[in-house]
Design a protein around this motif. Sequence first.
Motif, PDB file in Angstrom:
ATOM      1  N   VAL A 119       1.380  -1.454  -0.462  1.00 46.92           N
ATOM      2  CA  VAL A 119      -0.324  -0.137  -0.027  1.00 46.92           C
ATOM      3  C   VAL A 119       0.592   1.323   0.022  1.00 46.92           C
ATOM      4  O   VAL A 119       2.148   1.715   0.859  1.00 46.92           O
ATOM      5  CB  VAL A 119      -0.421  -0.194   0.780  1.00 46.92           C
ATOM      6  CG1 VAL A 119      -2.037   1.403   0.916  1.00 46.92           C
ATOM      7  CG2 VAL A 119      -1.696  -1.321   1.406  1.00 46.92           C
ATOM      8  N   PRO A 120       0.585   2.468  -1.351  1.00 52.11           N
ATOM      9  CA  PRO A 120       2.011   3.540  -1.157  1.00 52.11           C
ATOM     10  C   PRO A 120       1.428   4.310   0.555  1.00 52.11           C
ATOM     11  O   PRO A 120       0.603   4.131   1.489  1.00 52.11           O
ATOM     12  CB  PRO A 120       0.745   4.221  -2.364  1.00 52.11           C
ATOM     13  CG  PRO A 120       0.274   3.382  -2.352  1.00 52.11           C
ATOM     14  CD  PRO A 120      -0.496   2.184  -1.817  1.00 52.11           C
ATOM     15  N   GLN A 121       2.974   4.372   1.054  1.00 48.96           N
ATOM     16  CA  GLN A 121       3.074   5.117   1.890  1.00 48.96           C
ATOM     17  C   GLN A 121       2.589   6.383   2.533  1.00 48.96           C
ATOM     18  O   GLN A 121       1.809   7.650   1.116  1.00 48.96           O
ATOM     19  CB  GLN A 121       4.555   5.890   1.681  1.00 48.96           C
ATOM     20  CG  GLN A 121       4.569   6.501   3.592  1.00 48.96           C
ATOM     21  CD  GLN A 121       6.185   7.190   3.448  1.00 48.96           C
ATOM     22  OE1 GLN A 121       6.303   6.873   2.587  1.00 48.96           O
ATOM     23  NE2 GLN A 121       7.027   7.141   4.562  1.00 48.96           N
ATOM     24  N   GLY A 122       1.434   6.492   3.343  1.00 51.44           N
ATOM     25  CA  GLY A 122      -0.005   7.631   3.990  1.00 51.44           C
ATOM     26  C   GLY A 122      -0.969   6.985   3.053  1.00 51.44           C
ATOM     27  O   GLY A 122      -2.081   7.862   3.803  1.00 51.44           O
ATOM     28  N   LYS A 123      -1.286   6.045   2.208  1.00 50.80           N
ATOM     29  CA  LYS A 123      -2.852   4.931   2.402  1.00 50.80           C
ATOM     30  C   LYS A 123      -2.472   4.284   3.730  1.00 50.80           C
ATOM     31  O   LYS A 123      -1.457   3.534   3.745  1.00 50.80           O
ATOM     32  CB  LYS A 123      -3.264   5.269   1.426  1.00 50.80           C
ATOM     33  CG  LYS A 123      -2.797   6.228  -0.021  1.00 50.80           C
ATOM     34  CD  LYS A 123      -4.061   7.579   0.407  1.00 50.80           C
ATOM     35  CE  LYS A 123      -3.593   8.705  -0.331  1.00 50.80           C
ATOM     36  NZ  LYS A 123      -4.446   9.469  -0.285  1.00 50.80           N
ATOM     37  N   LYS A 124      -3.529   3.621   3.405  1.00 48.86           N
ATOM     38  CA  LYS A 124      -4.443   1.623   4.182  1.00 48.86           C
ATOM     39  C   LYS A 124      -4.769   1.494   3.341  1.00 48.86           C
ATOM     40  O   LYS A 124      -4.762   0.394   4.250  1.00 48.86           O
ATOM     41  CB  LYS A 124      -5.127   2.179   5.131  1.00 48.86           C
ATOM     42  CG  LYS A 124      -4.550   3.458   6.361  1.00 48.86           C
ATOM     43  CD  LYS A 124      -5.747   3.505   7.624  1.00 48.86           C
ATOM     44  CE  LYS A 124      -4.730   4.429   8.539  1.00 48.86           C
ATOM     45  NZ  LYS A 124      -5.928   4.599  10.220  1.00 48.86           N
ATOM     46  N   TYR A 125      -5.005   1.254   2.319  1.00 48.10           N
ATOM     47  CA  TYR A 125      -6.234   0.423   1.646  1.00 48.10           C
ATOM     48  C   TYR A 125      -5.753   0.637   0.117  1.00 48.10           C
ATOM     49  O   TYR A 125      -4.844   2.034  -0.676  1.00 48.10           O
ATOM     50  CB  TYR A 125      -7.482   0.645   1.109  1.00 48.10           C
ATOM     51  CG  TYR A 125      -8.163   0.557   3.091  1.00 48.10           C
ATOM     52  CD1 TYR A 125      -8.845  -0.930   2.782  1.00 48.10           C
ATOM     53  CD2 TYR A 125      -8.000   1.153   4.310  1.00 48.10           C
ATOM     54  CE1 TYR A 125      -9.136  -1.386   4.382  1.00 48.10           C
ATOM     55  CE2 TYR A 125      -9.052   1.315   5.003  1.00 48.10           C
ATOM     56  CZ  TYR A 125      -8.692  -0.180   5.366  1.00 48.10           C
ATOM     57  OH  TYR A 125      -9.621  -0.562   6.802  1.00 48.10           O
ATOM     58  N   VAL A 126      -5.993  -0.411  -0.517  1.00 45.52           N
ATOM     59  CA  VAL A 126      -6.027   0.019  -2.458  1.00 45.52           C
ATOM     60  C   VAL A 126      -6.991  -1.362  -2.403  1.00 45.52           C
ATOM     61  O   VAL A 126      -7.799  -1.562  -2.131  1.00 45.52           O
ATOM     62  CB  VAL A 126      -4.515  -0.813  -2.812  1.00 45.52           C
ATOM     63  CG1 VAL A 126      -3.385  -0.586  -2.649  1.00 45.52           C
ATOM     64  CG2 VAL A 126      -4.355  -2.445  -2.425  1.00 45.52           C
ATOM     65  N   VAL A 127      -7.535  -0.422  -3.932  1.00 49.32           N
ATOM     66  CA  VAL A 127      -9.002  -1.554  -4.380  1.00 49.32           C
ATOM     67  C   VAL A 127      -8.043  -3.179  -4.936  1.00 49.32           C
ATOM     68  O   VAL A 127      -7.429  -2.599  -5.528  1.00 49.32           O
ATOM     69  CB  VAL A 127      -9.595  -0.651  -5.498  1.00 49.32           C
ATOM     70  CG1 VAL A 127     -10.563  -0.632  -6.103  1.00 49.32           C
ATOM     71  CG2 VAL A 127      -9.914   0.187  -4.926  1.00 49.32           C
TER      72      VAL A 127
END
Length: 256
Positions: A119-127
Motif C-alpha cells: 500500500v503506498p505510503q500515507g494510505k491504508k487501502y488499495v482497491v
Amino acid sequence: MNRMIAGALVSAMTVLIAATPAQAAATDPVKALQSKLKVGKGVKFTDVTSLLQDSEKITFLRRTGKWQFGKKGIAASDITTDYDKHTGGIFNHMYFLSGGRTIWIDGKSWTTHPLYGEVPQGKKYVVDPLRATGSHIGTFSQLVNPAEPATLKVLLKGKKQGRTYSGKLTYAALAKVSPWFRASSPLSEGDKTVVEYRLTLGPDNLPRKLLTSHLASSHVAEGVEVGDGRFSTETSYSGWGSKVSVSAPPKSQVAG
C-alpha cells in the motif's frame, strides 16, 4: 364437569393446531435463516485454516469477520486476517500471502494486503482488482457460505446425523448457487476441486459451525508436486440477525 373437560380439550387442540405451522417453520433451517436475512442485520464469524498432512496439523490462517445483509442476500463484509508464514512443501508456493483487512461492499473491494506490492505510503487501502471478498488470501480460507439460502439447501442434502450434515460438493457446483463463492474466488468457476464439509446447526436451526476441507494441491499450477495434504477450515457463526454495519474506508485512506 364433562362439558368443562370437553371445552378444555377443544381449547388445547385449537392452540396446538394454531402453533403447528410456526413450529414447522422453526424446524426448517432454510426458513430459520431467511427470517434473519433483513436489511441492516447480519452475523459474525471466525475462521481457522490448517494444513493437514502426514498426521500433522499446521494452522496458518485465522480470520474474524462480519456480513451485512441487504435486500438480495449478503451485501457487505468486513474481514480481518492473521497469516502465519511457514516454509516447506506447499508453503514455499504461498510466499506472497500476507494478513490484513478487506472491506467488500456490493462488488467493490478495498484491502490493506494487496497481492502485489505494498500500500503506498500515507494510505491504508488499495482497491482489489479482482473485487474479492477476502482479497487473494481469502481463497485459502472458507469459501462455503451457509448464510445463503440456496447454498444452505445444497448443504442440507448431505448425510444427516442429529443436527450435523456432511457430504461433498465441487467448486463448480458452488459457483452455480453461491454469489459469495463467485465473489470470493472469482477465478474458480468451473473448477472441479472437491470440498468435503460438515455443517452443524444450533438449537435454533441456524448454522453454528462449518468444517470444510479440500486438497491443498488445488492452489498450485497443474503438475507442481506438493503432496496430498489438505487445507481444512473451521468456521463458527454467532449473532445471527444482530445489527451489522459495514462502511467503505474514507477516500483519504484509499490509494488512487
